[in-house]
Design a protein around this motif. Structure first.
Motif, mmCIF file in Angstrom:
data_model
loop_
_atom_site.group_PDB
_atom_site.id
_atom_site.type_symbol
_atom_site.label_atom_id
_atom_site.label_comp_id
_atom_site.label_asym_id
_atom_site.label_seq_id
_atom_site.Cartn_x
_atom_site.Cartn_y
_atom_site.Cartn_z
ATOM 1 N N ARG A 42 0.823 -1.215 0.000
ATOM 2 C CA ARG A 42 0.000 0.000 0.000
ATOM 3 C C ARG A 42 0.853 1.260 0.000
ATOM 4 O O ARG A 42 0.351 2.357 -0.229
ATOM 5 C CB ARG A 42 -0.942 0.004 1.200
ATOM 6 N N ALA A 43 2.150 1.106 0.232
ATOM 7 C CA ALA A 43 3.054 2.261 0.211
ATOM 8 C C ALA A 43 3.353 2.728 -1.200
ATOM 9 O O ALA A 43 3.620 3.906 -1.429
ATOM 10 C CB ALA A 43 4.354 1.900 0.921
ATOM 11 N N CYS A 44 3.325 1.807 -2.157
ATOM 12 C CA CYS A 44 3.832 2.063 -3.509
ATOM 13 C C CYS A 44 2.763 2.639 -4.429
ATOM 14 O O CYS A 44 1.685 2.058 -4.562
ATOM 15 C CB CYS A 44 4.363 0.745 -4.083
ATOM 16 N N PRO A 45 3.054 3.753 -5.105
ATOM 17 C CA PRO A 45 2.046 4.340 -6.002
ATOM 18 C C PRO A 45 1.728 3.466 -7.209
ATOM 19 O O PRO A 45 0.599 3.464 -7.701
ATOM 20 C CB PRO A 45 2.669 5.668 -6.431
ATOM 21 N N TRP A 46 2.727 2.722 -7.704
ATOM 22 C CA TRP A 46 2.490 1.862 -8.862
ATOM 23 C C TRP A 46 1.571 0.707 -8.457
ATOM 24 O O TRP A 46 0.666 0.332 -9.207
ATOM 25 C CB TRP A 46 3.815 1.337 -9.412
ATOM 26 N N VAL A 51 -4.382 -1.845 -6.947
ATOM 27 C CA VAL A 51 -5.335 -2.037 -5.852
ATOM 28 C C VAL A 51 -6.656 -1.326 -6.165
ATOM 29 O O VAL A 51 -7.742 -1.877 -5.978
ATOM 30 C CB VAL A 51 -4.741 -1.522 -4.525
ATOM 31 N N ILE A 52 -6.558 -0.094 -6.664
ATOM 32 C CA ILE A 52 -7.761 0.681 -6.979
ATOM 33 C C ILE A 52 -8.536 0.049 -8.127
ATOM 34 O O ILE A 52 -9.760 -0.145 -8.040
ATOM 35 C CB ILE A 52 -7.381 2.141 -7.316
ATOM 36 N N MET A 65 -5.348 -11.000 -3.327
ATOM 37 C CA MET A 65 -4.266 -10.028 -3.143
ATOM 38 C C MET A 65 -3.456 -10.342 -1.896
ATOM 39 O O MET A 65 -3.997 -10.694 -0.858
ATOM 40 C CB MET A 65 -4.866 -8.625 -3.036
ATOM 41 N N ALA A 66 -2.139 -10.183 -2.021
ATOM 42 C CA ALA A 66 -1.224 -10.269 -0.894
ATOM 43 C C ALA A 66 -0.642 -8.878 -0.653
ATOM 44 O O ALA A 66 -0.226 -8.211 -1.604
ATOM 45 C CB ALA A 66 -0.096 -11.257 -1.191
ATOM 46 N N VAL A 67 -0.628 -8.449 0.596
ATOM 47 C CA VAL A 67 -0.130 -7.118 0.933
ATOM 48 C C VAL A 67 1.190 -7.241 1.689
ATOM 49 O O VAL A 67 1.228 -7.757 2.815
ATOM 50 C CB VAL A 67 -1.153 -6.327 1.777
ATOM 51 N N ALA A 68 2.264 -6.798 1.063
ATOM 52 C CA ALA A 68 3.571 -6.774 1.722
ATOM 53 C C ALA A 68 3.634 -5.584 2.663
ATOM 54 O O ALA A 68 2.859 -4.630 2.562
ATOM 55 C CB ALA A 68 4.683 -6.688 0.675
ATOM 56 N N THR A 260 -14.484 9.038 -3.452
ATOM 57 C CA THR A 260 -15.196 8.102 -4.313
ATOM 58 C C THR A 260 -14.848 6.680 -3.893
ATOM 59 O O THR A 260 -13.670 6.344 -3.770
ATOM 60 C CB THR A 260 -14.791 8.319 -5.784
ATOM 61 N N PRO A 261 -15.843 5.808 -3.667
ATOM 62 C CA PRO A 261 -15.528 4.426 -3.282
ATOM 63 C C PRO A 261 -14.554 3.776 -4.255
ATOM 64 O O PRO A 261 -14.702 3.888 -5.468
ATOM 65 C CB PRO A 261 -16.901 3.741 -3.325
ATOM 66 N N GLY A 262 -13.541 3.125 -3.695
ATOM 67 C CA GLY A 262 -12.519 2.489 -4.513
ATOM 68 C C GLY A 262 -11.202 3.237 -4.530
ATOM 69 O O GLY A 262 -10.168 2.673 -4.907
ATOM 70 N N PHE A 263 -11.208 4.493 -4.118
ATOM 71 C CA PHE A 263 -9.982 5.292 -4.115
ATOM 72 C C PHE A 263 -9.461 5.471 -2.684
ATOM 73 O O PHE A 263 -8.532 4.775 -2.259
ATOM 74 C CB PHE A 263 -10.221 6.649 -4.788
ATOM 75 N N GLY A 264 -10.049 6.398 -1.938
ATOM 76 C CA GLY A 264 -9.552 6.682 -0.595
ATOM 77 C C GLY A 264 -9.582 5.494 0.336
ATOM 78 O O GLY A 264 -8.740 5.388 1.240
ATOM 79 N N ASP A 265 -10.517 4.583 0.109
ATOM 80 C CA ASP A 265 -10.616 3.438 1.014
ATOM 81 C C ASP A 265 -9.530 2.398 0.772
ATOM 82 O O ASP A 265 -9.480 1.370 1.446
ATOM 83 C CB ASP A 265 -12.010 2.803 0.961
ATOM 84 N N THR A 266 -8.639 2.654 -0.179
ATOM 85 C CA THR A 266 -7.477 1.777 -0.399
ATOM 86 C C THR A 266 -6.179 2.404 0.100
ATOM 87 O O THR A 266 -5.133 1.762 0.048
ATOM 88 C CB THR A 266 -7.302 1.452 -1.899
#
Length: 336
Positions: A42-46, A51-52, A65-68, A260-266
């Protein structure tokens, strides 16, 4: 690990694994629900783009999905958020293991997002730009009902042109400034970045979204840089002509998307800050992670609906985030 090469401008290593997962399997990997694992941080913009897009299209069950964790060392991203420090599906401690399983002599970047073939444990692709396009096109049979058209045929040429400029001048532009090894390289990157942000301001002054009247792939790609701007790029990368919060049009646009759902909630601001300020030791040798900025402004009214547009076109917003994928409490103004 050094990110700044003294005496030189920053040049990104863009040698990605370009194998594709397609509906017809023409590259040797066919779209198949549950077969692959999308590895992100979740740190990485790419990775944030993937995720979005995955959430907007409703691919959570088809593409697990796996989150490092938010930090890594010279070897790779680590699954230190999982019990025992191992991904529960792949059974590995480091993403590097999946890259080396594909190619024992692999000598390029161990990057996220990456898609791993679960049966073999091998990375299929880390081509971040193509991954999200293929989510829209190749994974269409598994989209949720009401999924938006993020890459509609009639707008693809314009989306591609916008994306190319945004990538060169903004997405990668902040890195060219932050990792510049000379004053001249930094000054050039700084000037190009803000010149393009000014052009985007003009474009978005009369249009709610970048291309057309709905959210597209172009908005996703710009958002992941804007949402990190005040938290890390303004100070850490010296992109400090103005904060995002001091650029009214772009700030309102970013808040519109964030809400907008799908953006900030990630978005996990804690992971974002810890990654940049802890990993880039040559830029921030103290390892101190700033307490700010204040995140409450992300929920302020944005007024962008007055420009018209329909966020999801003929589609619908995604439903609530699954509990197991929710951003931890306190890491975002949207988290409980």
């Amino acid at each position: 690990m050094s990110y700044v090469q003294r005496g030189a401008a920053y040049a990104r290593d863009s040698r990605y694994i370009t194998t594709r997962i397609t509906a017809d399997g023409r590259d040797g990997f066919v779209v198949e629900p549950g077969r692959y694992r999308l590895v992100v941080s979740r740190a990485c913009p790419w990775a944030g783009r993937a995720v979005i897009v995955r959430r907007l299209l409703g691919l959570e069950k088809a593409l697990p999905m796996a989150v490092a964790g938010p930090t890594h060392d010279g070897r790779s991203w680590r699954f230190d958020l999982d019990p025992g420090g191992r991904d529960p599906v792949l059974g590995i401690e480091r993403l590097q293991e999946a890259y080396l399983a594909r190619d024992p002599g692999y000598d390029r970047g161990i990057t996220v997002p990456a898609i791993v073939d679960v049966p073999t444990g091998k990375v299929v692709t880390n081509d971040f730009a193509q991954i999200t396009i293929d989510m829209s096109l190749e994974w269409a049979a598994y989209h949720r009902e009401g999924a938006p058209a993020l890459y509609p045929p009639a707008l693809r040429a314009e989306i591609d042109a916008v994306n190319e400029a945004v990538y060169e001048e903004v997405n990668n532009g902040v890195y060219r400034a932050g990792f510049a090894g000379t004053q001249e390289a930094y000054s050039s990157a700084y000037g190009r970045l803000f010149a393009h942000l000014d052009r985007l301001t003009e474009r978005l002054s009369a249009s709610r979204y970048l291309v057309g009247d709905t959210i597209t792939e172009a908005d996703v790609r710009l958002f992941t840089t804007l949402v990190r701007f005040d938290a890390v790029y303004h100070g850490h990368f010296k992109c400090n002509r103005q904060k995002l919060a001091e650029m009214p049009v772009l700030w309102a646009y970013a808040r519109d998307l964030f809400q907008t759902p799908g953006f900030g909630d990630t978005v996990d601001f804690d992971h974002i800050k810890r990654h940049y300020y802890l990993v880039h030791e040559d830029i921030n040798p103290s390892g101190i992670v700033p307490c700010g900025p204040d995140l409450s402004g992300w929920l302020d009214p944005h007024g962008r609906a007055a420009l018209g547009g329909r966020p999801f076109g003929d589609g619908t917003p995604p439903g609530p985030v699954a509990p197991e994928e929710a951003v931890p409490s306190g890491s975002s103004p949207l988290s409980p």
